[in-house]
Every structure is written in structure tokens, then in C-alpha cells.
Design an enzyme around this catalytic site. Sequence first.
Site, PDB file in Angstrom:
ATOM      1  CB  SER A 217      -0.802  -0.012   1.195  1.00 46.99           C
ATOM      2  OG  SER A 217      -1.756  -1.105   1.227  1.00 46.99           O
TER       3      SER A 217
ATOM      4  CG  ASP B 160      -5.081  -4.530   2.794  1.00 47.05           C
ATOM      5  OD1 ASP B 160      -4.394  -5.045   2.079  1.00 47.05           O
ATOM      6  OD2 ASP B 160      -4.388  -4.243   4.149  1.00 47.05           O
TER       7      ASP B 160
END
Length: 579
Positions: free
Chosen positions: A180, A383
Site C-alpha cells: 500500500s 485490506d
Amino acid sequence: MKPFLTLLTATLALSGLASAADLKIYPYDGAHVLAGQRFDLRVEAGSVKGAGDATVTLDGQPVGNLVRSSAGDGKAEWTLRGTSLPSGNHTLQVTFKDDSGTSTAQAAWTADAPTTGPAKKVILFIGDGMGWNTVRAAELIAKGYNPANGMPRGRLAMEEGLGGMATVTTSSYDSFLADSANTASSIASGQKIAVNALNVYPDNTPDTLDNPRIETITEILKRTRGAGVGLVTNAYGADATPAAFGAHTFKRGDYAAIVDQYFKGAASPDVLLMGGSRDFIPQSAPGSRRKDNTDWITDSQKLGFTLATTRAELNAAKGSKLLGLFNYDNLNYYLDRAQYQDPKVLGDFKDQPYLWEMTQKAVATLDQNPNGYFLMVEGGLIDKAEHPLDWQRGVFDVLELDKAVAWAKDYARTHPDTLVLVTADHAHSISTFGGYDTTMGAGNREAVGTYQDAKFPTYGDKLDANGIPMVNTPRTLAVGFAATPDYCETFVSRSVFKDPSVSDGQGGYVPNPDICGETGAYFRIGNLPKSANQGVHTADPLPLFAFGAGAGNFMGLMDQTDIFFQIARAMGVDATKTK
Ligand SMILES: [Zn+2]
């Protein structure tokens, strides 16, 4: 005899290379930037024999002001901070001479000319881990199908009324897989960045905060037009996605330094609404993760920020700068806040705002700035739930994000200078392969229906207070993950989250016996190394949905770094100017 001579030359050239210095240039060869976008130029030499010296030219002209920072220990490096390029194609040439001879390296760069564009305001939604497969599972739950004729009952707000749409591929500077930090950095600064790094290139020093930087879209908008900047997430505040729009570091775990940059850095967000107060409070405060006495709760108010710590305080907050911290860590998952509501799970944080409330307040606050704004809103918990294979918690967090998107689309209709983008940073290996008949019990493989036996899910027979389907319904989805540790499967949502695996005490992980002991649970062997305790990101492509001003710039198949340049085009960014 000609081929022999050629071969001999090649051999000589190779042996010459073996003793040459190892040269690196950042920005890397092939970098694409905006004209005027600021970056730190860095030239490094390794395997140096003797002192050595370099000549550096840009398009044939010597580069001045390069500062040399070490010499004599087998390495040498030169840095020029905060430089930029005029539009066009450029070549940086490095010629390095040391006791082993002469070494050369070059980097070709492209700088885009400034443009004009219709958007003054951008609301960028990032679903962390929200690949196409995750969006699709959310759509099946939220809308589903008419069982009388098999027609879809509708689409998610993010999928409807599009002005542009693209498929996005991801990768890192140092791997074809991504995390990320580097993916959000690609969107923020248009560069390929190393895994775990935020808007910096690698360098040869252990200090993670001195790496060569590249200016982000938020910094450019602040510098060139005094625009507002807002960062909203339901993950902890120093997490990688918000950090990519407000900080620079080679290590995403530099949490305290990331938060310090929110208040002292060039992006200087006006709105910070997020989970995790841990990195904002002094080490003496309970729950702090800092190693110093910095207290951003107090100090932010001296900078003009209004503080909100609950949903009620957020909704009542006024002022042009806003700091909202609603938990120590991540906010709770949507399912826990809205449907399960277990007091033990929610703990002290019983009044956490929804993402759509944070989005509305952020926009109302940023709208006070006549110069427009850039607002990043992250659905950060998608996530977080996909990693431990809890697909229900992840997918219902997509539905929470979608309600925020629906509101933003309405706003953009009455504010036509607004661009709304919805995308993800990377995907997970989630896949919907059947229906699941919960009336046949948990963990029952025979309750998985495929093809015509999948029938239609019954989500929507009961809705929660926000109009989102209840997770528990007779016919659900059969969803699995392609990349897993060893774990036990039950197919059903549990009211209290459990990790799929636990430590074996020897560096490996085994299935969580607590889950394996549940009724019907059965063992599934994993395919990740034994050291993995959860699922991982994948190279699968992502959707990008665009609405409003400049949405037509987002079309076709895009590399993730292109998102940065298309935002700049939609907004008519001129990075060569400073306000
Ligand atoms: Zn992740």
C-alpha cells in the site's frame, strides 16, 4: 575471422566492467515527471577505488550545486535537493573517474508540459485491497439479481453513471508485486517506488528519512495554488495510504515521523480524519506508540485545528482545519459497528463516525478554501480484513465506502468543477465461486452450490439501519482466497473476528485451533510459506471509476503511475509556478 574479433572485444569490455564503479541515478532512468515537479537528484557510486570524482551533465550542460556527502569508504554520492525540469525529454549523464578507470551512466527523463483542465476539486477514494473481484462480491451483496429473470438489480454507486473508467495495473520499483505504501505513492507522485517506501527513491544510507524525495500532487497543489488538502481514512492515521499523500520516508513504519510531516511538511493537510491516535500522543499517554514527548493533540490546536474524537464531535465541528482521531488504532469494521455491535469488540469507542460522515465533513471544511482542494478518502479496512481471510468484513467495508462515493457523486453534480475518482491500491486473491446455503450448516462443503446450484443470494431480505443488507441471510456467497496459510474454513461470518492462524512458537504458523474447533470447520492446506500468517496482495488488475470534471481522462488500460498525470491534466496543474 570477423566474428572472432567481435567476440574478443566483447570479452575485453566485460572484464573492464568488472572493476568499474557501480553508478546509480535517481530519479531512475525512464522516470516521468511534471515540468516543475520538484525532486531530489541523487547520484551514487559504489565499489569506488580511491577518492574518485564525477562529472554530471544534464542535456550536455554541467549540473551545479551538487553536494557531495561522503568519500573514501568505497562509496561516493552527490545530492541536489528540490530541483525540477522544464518540459521535454532530458538526459542526465554521469562520468565517474577513480583508480579503476572511468565509468559512465545515464538516465533519460520526460517532463510533461503544463496543461489546462476543468477540475478545481478532486475527491479520490481508495479502497485498500479493493480489486475488481472485491468490488464484484460487494455488488452481489448490495444489489444481486432478480430471481424471476436473472437480470441484475443494479450496480454499486461507484459503478454507475461513469464519466470515465479504466483498468489499472500495479507494480513496485523493486518487485512486480506491491504494497500500500508504494502503490499510493505511485498515485500521489507518478513514480515507481520501492515496497514499503513513500514518495522517495532508494539511497545508500541507513537513515530512512534522508532519501531523495519526489513532490506529491498534494504538495504541488499547496505550492502552486494554495489548495486545501484533506486525508480521511478509517485505518490508523499514519498508515501507508494516507501517509503517501502527506509524507516522505523509505520506511512506512516511521509512524511518528509521518505524523510530524502531516503538520510540518509541504502537503500540510487542513483536514485529517482517521483512526489511530497512537502516533499523535506523547509517549507518557496510555496507548502511545511515540518515543518522544510530542503531543499533536495539543500542538495541532495551536496551529488552528479543531479536534474531534467522536462522531458527535465530528458532526458538530466547525473551523477551517480539522483533526479527527476516533480510536487508538483502526476504526472497527463496518460489520462490527453497524451489525454485530458487540460491546467487547467496540470497547471504549462506541461513537465512531462512518466513512460517509467523515467525507461530508471533510468536504464542508475544505470547501471554505476558494482555491479548490484535493481530498483522499481511504476505505482502509477492506485490506485489513482480506489479509486474515475475513472476506465478509472486507466486502461490507466496500459497501460503507460506496455510500461515501454516492454522496460525493451527488455533491459533484451541484459542484461541476469536481472530479471524483474511485480506485484501489492493489488487489487480494479473493474469488466468488458459488452460493452457500447456510440452512445446511457451517463449514459444510455440500452446502456450496456452483453453476445453477448457486441460485441467487438472499442478501437484502433484511437491511440494517444504514440500508445495507444484513450479513446473515439464508443464501450467502461461497468465497475463497487463492493465497493462504494453512487454516480452517467454515464459509460463514462470525460475530467476533478471529485470526486464521496462530504462531507455532518456532517462526511458523498453524491453523487457529479456535476456528478449527467450530462446528463444521475443516482444514485447508495453504500455499504460502509457513512463515505467513495471512493472505497477501496479488498482481490482479484494479478498477478505476471516474465522475465529473475531467473524468474522460481516465480510459482504457493504465499503469497506476498514469493516475497522477491524468489528475494533473484534469486539474490543469502547472507545477512550474509557485503561488
Ligand atoms: Zn495489505
